[in-house]
Design a protein around this motif. Structure first.
Motif, PDB file in Angstrom:
ATOM      1  N   ASP A  69      45.759  45.633  39.874  1.00 36.56           N
ATOM      2  CA  ASP A  69      46.138  46.859  40.595  1.00 36.56           C
ATOM      3  C   ASP A  69      45.723  46.803  42.065  1.00 36.56           C
ATOM      4  N   ASP A  70      44.517  46.267  42.322  1.00 33.83           N
ATOM      5  CA  ASP A  70      44.061  46.138  43.709  1.00 33.83           C
ATOM      6  C   ASP A  70      44.947  45.163  44.481  1.00 33.83           C
ATOM      7  N   TYR A  71      45.333  44.070  43.825  1.00 32.15           N
ATOM      8  CA  TYR A  71      46.196  43.087  44.486  1.00 32.15           C
ATOM      9  C   TYR A  71      47.572  43.686  44.769  1.00 32.15           C
ATOM     10  N   GLU A  72      48.091  44.442  43.831  1.00 31.00           N
ATOM     11  CA  GLU A  72      49.391  45.088  44.035  1.00 31.00           C
ATOM     12  C   GLU A  72      49.334  46.038  45.224  1.00 31.00           C
ATOM     13  N   SER A  73      48.251  46.799  45.340  1.00 32.87           N
ATOM     14  CA  SER A  73      48.076  47.697  46.491  1.00 32.87           C
ATOM     15  C   SER A  73      48.032  46.911  47.794  1.00 32.87           C
ATOM     16  N   LEU A  74      47.337  45.770  47.776  1.00 30.67           N
ATOM     17  CA  LEU A  74      47.221  44.916  48.963  1.00 30.67           C
ATOM     18  C   LEU A  74      48.591  44.446  49.437  1.00 30.67           C
ATOM     19  N   SER A 126      34.037  39.711  40.833  1.00 29.29           N
ATOM     20  CA  SER A 126      34.152  40.278  42.180  1.00 29.29           C
ATOM     21  C   SER A 126      35.554  40.100  42.775  1.00 29.29           C
ATOM     22  N   GLU A 132      42.472  38.144  48.340  1.00 27.28           N
ATOM     23  CA  GLU A 132      43.235  38.670  49.478  1.00 27.28           C
ATOM     24  C   GLU A 132      44.086  37.587  50.128  1.00 27.28           C
ATOM     25  N   LEU A 170      39.796  40.518  43.034  1.00 29.37           N
ATOM     26  CA  LEU A 170      40.657  41.703  42.957  1.00 29.37           C
ATOM     27  C   LEU A 170      41.301  41.852  41.583  1.00 29.37           C
ATOM     28  N   SER A 171      41.360  43.086  41.119  1.00 25.34           N
ATOM     29  CA  SER A 171      42.087  43.379  39.882  1.00 25.34           C
ATOM     30  C   SER A 171      43.584  43.313  40.185  1.00 25.34           C
ATOM     31  N   LYS A 178      42.916  37.574  37.837  1.00 25.10           N
ATOM     32  CA  LYS A 178      42.245  38.168  39.000  1.00 25.10           C
ATOM     33  C   LYS A 178      42.860  37.528  40.242  1.00 25.10           C
ATOM     34  N   GLU A 230      50.887  47.181  50.919  1.00 24.68           N
ATOM     35  CA  GLU A 230      50.498  47.696  52.237  1.00 24.68           C
ATOM     36  C   GLU A 230      51.146  46.908  53.361  1.00 24.68           C
TER      37      GLU A 230
END
Length: 128
Positions: A119-124, A114, A12, A116-117, A9, A127
């Motif tokens: 995938d969420d971290y990769e998106s972050l 709670s 940010e 970041l997964s 996990k 960006e």
């Protein structure tokens, strides 16, 4: 492209967290070490320190800058990677294995969920 491990996990602030039974390992991500450049100094907390989520638990200094390390969960420090303190380049060479920073006992196991997964971290990071 930075390595993002699928079994961890993330935060940010570019820390990673790995569950190990009742404890968790915390380190900085491949993306973070790559952005920092050559790491030359590491400041970590002491065993027994109580840490609160989102507060700083130390600092990492590179040839480029100094960055604070942020606590991803409420926890107590149970072990510090003294090898990384004396050889901070371990973080550059192996951010997910030899370069871990602290081992903690979480105050609440649910805090982990709670974070970041992968995938969420990769998106972050994509960006930015």
């Amino acid at each position: 492209m930075s390595e993002i491990k699928k079994d961890l996990k993330y935060t940010e602030e570019h820390e990673w967290v790995m569950k190990e039974g009742e404890t968790m390992l915390i380190g900085i991500t491949d993306h973070a070490q790559d952005s920092l450049g050559e790491i030359v100094y590491l400041e970590l907390p002491s065993v027994g320190d109580e840490l609160s989520k989102s507060t700083t638990f130390g600092a990492v200094e590179s040839t480029k800058s100094v960055s604070d390390l942020y606590t991803p969960i409420d926890c107590e420090v149970v072990e510090v990677n003294s090898e990384a303190e004396t050889s901070p380049e371990l973080i550059n060479n192996s951010p997910y294995k030899d370069g871990w920073l602290i081992k903690v006992r979480p105050s609440n196991q649910d805090d982990y969920d709670s974070l970041l997964s992968p995938d969420d971290y990769e998106s972050l990071i994509n960006e930015k």
